[in-house]
Design a protein around this motif. Structure first.
Motif, PDB file in Angstrom:
ATOM      1  N   GLU A 137      74.486  41.623 101.093  1.00  0.00           N
ATOM      2  CA  GLU A 137      73.179  41.091 100.697  1.00  0.00           C
ATOM      3  C   GLU A 137      72.111  41.454 101.717  1.00  0.00           C
ATOM      4  OE1 GLU A 137      73.652  36.953 100.146  1.00  0.00           O
ATOM      5  OE2 GLU A 137      74.698  37.135  98.207  1.00  0.00           O
ATOM      6  N   LYS A 138      72.478  41.405 103.005  1.00  0.00           N
ATOM      7  CA  LYS A 138      71.514  41.770 104.040  1.00  0.00           C
ATOM      8  C   LYS A 138      71.119  43.232 103.915  1.00  0.00           C
ATOM      9  CE  LYS A 138      70.881  41.775 109.067  1.00  0.00           C
ATOM     10  NZ  LYS A 138      71.508  41.484 110.364  1.00  0.00           N
ATOM     11  N   GLU A 139      72.117  44.109 103.692  1.00  0.00           N
ATOM     12  CA  GLU A 139      71.805  45.524 103.522  1.00  0.00           C
ATOM     13  C   GLU A 139      70.930  45.750 102.296  1.00  0.00           C
ATOM     14  OE1 GLU A 139      75.544  47.455 103.351  1.00  0.00           O
ATOM     15  OE2 GLU A 139      75.947  47.309 105.505  1.00  0.00           O
ATOM     16  N   GLU A 140      71.236  45.010 101.213  1.00  0.00           N
ATOM     17  CA  GLU A 140      70.426  45.163  99.986  1.00  0.00           C
ATOM     18  C   GLU A 140      68.993  44.697 100.224  1.00  0.00           C
ATOM     19  OE1 GLU A 140      70.588  43.883  95.281  1.00  0.00           O
ATOM     20  OE2 GLU A 140      72.110  43.179  96.688  1.00  0.00           O
ATOM     21  N   ARG A 141      68.831  43.548 100.930  1.00  0.00           N
ATOM     22  CA  ARG A 141      67.482  43.069 101.231  1.00  0.00           C
ATOM     23  C   ARG A 141      66.732  44.064 102.115  1.00  0.00           C
ATOM     24  NH1 ARG A 141      70.057  38.005 101.967  1.00  0.00           N
ATOM     25  NH2 ARG A 141      69.995  38.315 104.230  1.00  0.00           N
ATOM     26  N   GLU A 142      67.450  44.605 103.104  1.00  0.00           N
ATOM     27  CA  GLU A 142      66.798  45.581 103.979  1.00  0.00           C
ATOM     28  C   GLU A 142      66.381  46.822 103.213  1.00  0.00           C
ATOM     29  OE1 GLU A 142      69.565  46.272 107.079  1.00  0.00           O
ATOM     30  OE2 GLU A 142      69.094  44.417 108.184  1.00  0.00           O
ATOM     31  N   SER A 143      67.261  47.289 102.290  1.00  0.00           N
ATOM     32  CA  SER A 143      66.901  48.473 101.506  1.00  0.00           C
ATOM     33  C   SER A 143      65.699  48.193 100.603  1.00  0.00           C
ATOM     34  CB  SER A 143      68.097  48.927 100.668  1.00  0.00           C
ATOM     35  OG  SER A 143      68.467  47.930  99.739  1.00  0.00           O
ATOM     36  N   VAL A 144      65.691  46.987  99.981  1.00  0.00           N
ATOM     37  CA  VAL A 144      64.555  46.634  99.115  1.00  0.00           C
ATOM     38  C   VAL A 144      63.273  46.528  99.938  1.00  0.00           C
ATOM     39  CG1 VAL A 144      63.609  44.830  97.635  1.00  0.00           C
ATOM     40  CG2 VAL A 144      65.986  45.512  97.383  1.00  0.00           C
ATOM     41  N   GLN A 145      63.385  45.891 101.129  1.00  0.00           N
ATOM     42  CA  GLN A 145      62.205  45.760 101.982  1.00  0.00           C
ATOM     43  C   GLN A 145      61.728  47.133 102.449  1.00  0.00           C
ATOM     44  OE1 GLN A 145      60.660  42.909 102.461  1.00  0.00           O
ATOM     45  NE2 GLN A 145      59.057  43.926 103.622  1.00  0.00           N
ATOM     46  N   LYS A 146      62.689  48.020 102.734  1.00  0.00           N
ATOM     47  CA  LYS A 146      62.314  49.363 103.155  1.00  0.00           C
ATOM     48  C   LYS A 146      61.586  50.104 102.035  1.00  0.00           C
ATOM     49  CE  LYS A 146      64.308  53.541 105.219  1.00  0.00           C
ATOM     50  NZ  LYS A 146      65.562  54.194 105.658  1.00  0.00           N
ATOM     51  N   MET A 147      62.106  49.962 100.800  1.00  0.00           N
ATOM     52  CA  MET A 147      61.436  50.584  99.659  1.00  0.00           C
ATOM     53  C   MET A 147      60.029  50.009  99.479  1.00  0.00           C
ATOM     54  SD  MET A 147      64.594  50.693  96.944  1.00  0.00           S
ATOM     55  CE  MET A 147      63.516  51.161  95.603  1.00  0.00           C
ATOM     56  N   ARG A 148      59.898  48.685  99.634  1.00  0.00           N
ATOM     57  CA  ARG A 148      58.567  48.073  99.493  1.00  0.00           C
ATOM     58  C   ARG A 148      57.617  48.583 100.569  1.00  0.00           C
ATOM     59  NH1 ARG A 148      59.643  41.631  98.240  1.00  0.00           N
ATOM     60  NH2 ARG A 148      60.520  41.880  96.140  1.00  0.00           N
ATOM     61  N   ASP A 149      58.132  48.660 101.822  1.00  0.00           N
ATOM     62  CA  ASP A 149      57.270  49.151 102.904  1.00  0.00           C
ATOM     63  C   ASP A 149      56.844  50.588 102.651  1.00  0.00           C
ATOM     64  OD1 ASP A 149      57.557  46.718 104.096  1.00  0.00           O
ATOM     65  OD2 ASP A 149      59.179  47.354 105.451  1.00  0.00           O
ATOM     66  N   GLU A 151      56.614  52.128  99.708  1.00  0.00           N
ATOM     67  CA  GLU A 151      55.632  52.154  98.619  1.00  0.00           C
ATOM     68  C   GLU A 151      54.276  51.626  99.094  1.00  0.00           C
ATOM     69  OE1 GLU A 151      55.830  53.355  95.603  1.00  0.00           O
ATOM     70  OE2 GLU A 151      57.882  54.056  95.897  1.00  0.00           O
ATOM     71  N   ARG A 152      54.305  50.574  99.949  1.00  0.00           N
ATOM     72  CA  ARG A 152      53.040  50.028 100.451  1.00  0.00           C
ATOM     73  C   ARG A 152      52.304  51.057 101.320  1.00  0.00           C
ATOM     74  NH1 ARG A 152      55.047  46.002 102.691  1.00  0.00           N
ATOM     75  NH2 ARG A 152      54.867  44.534 100.975  1.00  0.00           N
ATOM     76  N   GLU A 153      53.073  51.743 102.184  1.00  0.00           N
ATOM     77  CA  GLU A 153      52.441  52.769 103.022  1.00  0.00           C
ATOM     78  C   GLU A 153      51.892  53.910 102.174  1.00  0.00           C
ATOM     79  OE1 GLU A 153      55.433  53.940 105.736  1.00  0.00           O
ATOM     80  OE2 GLU A 153      55.370  52.083 106.927  1.00  0.00           O
ATOM     81  N   LYS A 154      52.670  54.300 101.163  1.00  0.00           N
ATOM     82  CA  LYS A 154      52.217  55.375 100.283  1.00  0.00           C
ATOM     83  C   LYS A 154      50.938  54.980  99.548  1.00  0.00           C
ATOM     84  CE  LYS A 154      53.840  58.227  96.426  1.00  0.00           C
ATOM     85  NZ  LYS A 154      54.971  58.474  95.487  1.00  0.00           N
ATOM     86  N   THR A 155      50.946  53.745  99.025  1.00  0.00           N
ATOM     87  CA  THR A 155      49.757  53.269  98.298  1.00  0.00           C
ATOM     88  C   THR A 155      48.555  53.156  99.234  1.00  0.00           C
ATOM     89  OG1 THR A 155      51.230  52.014  96.860  1.00  0.00           O
ATOM     90  CG2 THR A 155      48.908  51.456  96.789  1.00  0.00           C
ATOM     91  N   THR A 156      48.800  52.671 100.457  1.00  0.00           N
ATOM     92  CA  THR A 156      47.700  52.558 101.422  1.00  0.00           C
ATOM     93  C   THR A 156      47.123  53.916 101.772  1.00  0.00           C
ATOM     94  OG1 THR A 156      48.789  50.591 102.334  1.00  0.00           O
ATOM     95  CG2 THR A 156      47.075  51.623 103.675  1.00  0.00           C
TER      96      THR A 156
END
Length: 495
Positions: A137-149, A151-156
């Protein structure tokens, strides 16, 4: 007192002893075998076999097989020698009792240690499984957070690039505008200089000025007068309530309208998990329509998910709870159907004519859930409450009478049938394809398969009627043809 088994047999090799004990028809599950290094017991009531072994054996490698009416015990020897006898030859009861008690105590200690080790092993396995799950679960959360970061950097970055382009475009437009203004000023200046050169005669200039002043005065004289100031009165159409003045419930109606307006404004998009939703998925009305369409296509789980998200966005719309209760009825989640129907009824207050249909639906859905849980008294109360609202619904009347007959014992109890009573007033139980509406005139007796059966029977009898009608027409044609032939023959004979 148990019966001692004496018809056993045994064989041996240099390393192993084999003992065959007949079970005398006993079942495998009732055979109890205890084996230690110096004692062996096979107990299957009322028979008992005891062996006080001549020499010690290896109890850890000992084994027993039970089947085909016999128990075969394999005892590996500790020393590779041939035994003269299987058991000791002494008749000292005290010694045998001491060996028996020592063996049973040792066996109990062995069982307790095995149970402790087994429990420790299970705890270790559970701990390992829990740690593994937490790690995943921790790895999955980290991967999801990494994807969000990411996407956020790309959008920014895209937004910064777009703002930079907009700024450059605005600067270019400003420069073009400045150049245009300068060109206009230069051209105007050149035209003015040319006019000054042409108008060198002062007299002509004065005449022109007088003429232009006269023209301006004439134009001002031709303008109409200003309109007088005033106020415009605006009146709105008064709201007409359906109830008579002697039974006026204007205050309740206004309170209901006020609650409806508040419910439409009470959207809650501030939940952390809902910030990544699209604009459509943030609209409770759009989600309700989506859930209704999923219900119409029998995709009840998707409909429940749509209603769940809409309720998380706005918890004050009663139709969401009522429609989700209908989905839970289809999925046989009866307790959840009762909860959602009760929540819808709590929101449908005060009771006015505008929410009467919705209250009737909620009462019928909760009553149906109670009946399927075989709580017929509670279900009857809800059906009677729905009848007070819609007293002319024949399907509702029939279902209410059916529940009342079961409670009074005049009808066959559902426990003797295939399942509990399921009222099928479908117009009130389930939302239609067009939305959560009431169909009070729809028959509740026949489901869809019965409707199809009636249609097939109708087509069959229609075909039979057409066949007999065609036979009658054929006979009439034959009769008319025979009559014509008879008349022709009579006319020919006369001639």
């Amino acid at each position: 007192m148990p019966l001692l088994v004496t018809d056993y047999s045994w064989t041996q090799t240099d390393t192993t002893v084999y003992i065959h004990v007949p079970l005398k028809g006993a079942k495998v599950g009732k055979v109890d075998i205890v084996s230690t290094d110096e004692y062996l017991k096979v107990h299957y009531p009322p028979y008992l076999f005891e062996a006080f072994l001549l020499k010690p054996v290896d109890e850890d490698r000992s084994s027993a097989k039970v089947g085909n009416g016999v128990a075969v015990i394999t005892l590996p020897k500790r020393t590779n020698k041939i035994w003269e006898n299987l058991m000791i030859t002494t008749n000292d009861k005290e010694k045998k009792k001491e060996i028996r008690e020592r063996a049973l105590l040792k066996y109990q200690e062995k069982l307790s240690s095995e149970s402790r080790s087994k429990a420790e092993k299970q705890r270790a396995e559970k701990k390992y499984a829990l740690e593994t799950m937490m790690k995943l679960e921790k790895e999955e959360r980290e991967s999801v957070q990494k994807m969000r970061d990411t996407e956020r950097e790309k959008t920014t970055a895209e937004l910064d690039a777009w703002q930079l382009r907009q700024k450059q475009q605005a600067e270019e437009e400003e420069q073009v505008k400045l150049h245009t203004q300068r060109d206009n000023q230069n051209s105007l200046k050149a035209i003015t200089e040319k006019q000054e050169k042409r108008c060198s005669d002062g007299r002509n200039v004065k005449l022109d000025r007088r003429g232009s002043e006269a023209k301006c005065k004439k134009k001002q004289a031709d303008l109409p007068a200003l309109r007088p100031a005033g106020n415009i009165q605006v009146t709105f159409t008064p709201r007409v309530f359906p109830t008579a003045l002697r039974e006026s419930r204007v205050q309740e109606e206004e309170e209901w309208l006020h609650k409806q307006a508040e419910a439409r404004r009470a959207v809650n998009p501030d939940v952390e998990e809902l910030k990544d939703l699209t604009e459509e998925n943030m609209n409770p009305d759009w989600l309700k329509d989506k859930g209704d369409k999923c219900f119409a296509t029998a995709d009840y789980l998707s409909a429940v998910n749509a209603y769940n998200l809409a309720i998380r966005l706005n918890r004050k719309i009663p139709a969401l709870y009522s429609n989700r209760a209908a989905c839970h009825l289809k999925l046989r989640n009866l307790h959840k159907a009762v909860e959602d129907s009760s929540q819808a009824l709590d929101l449908l207050t005060p009771p006015v004519a505008a929410n009467a249909a919705a209250r009737a639906r909620a009462h019928v859905r909760r009553g149906s859930a109670f009946c399927q849980l075989q709580l017929y008294a509670e279900g009857l109360q809800d059906y009677q409450a729905a009848l007070k609202i819609d007293c002319h619904n024949e399907a509702l009347l029939a279902d209410t009478q059916r529940i009342r007959d079961i409670i009074q014992g005049t009808a066959a109890h559902p426990d003797t049938q295939a399942g509990p009573l399921i009222p099928v007033c479908t117009g009130l139980l389930y939302p239609s394809a067009a939305g959560d509406t009431i169909s009070p005139k729809r028959s509740h007796i026949l489901p869809e398969k019965a409707d199809m059966l009636i249609f097939q029977i109708f087509v069959k009898y229609l075909a039979i009627f057409i066949f007999f009608f065609s036979v009658v027409i054929y006979i009439i044609n034959l009769y008319s043809l025979g009559l014509q032939l008879f008349l022709l023959i009579v006319a020919h004979n006369k001639e």
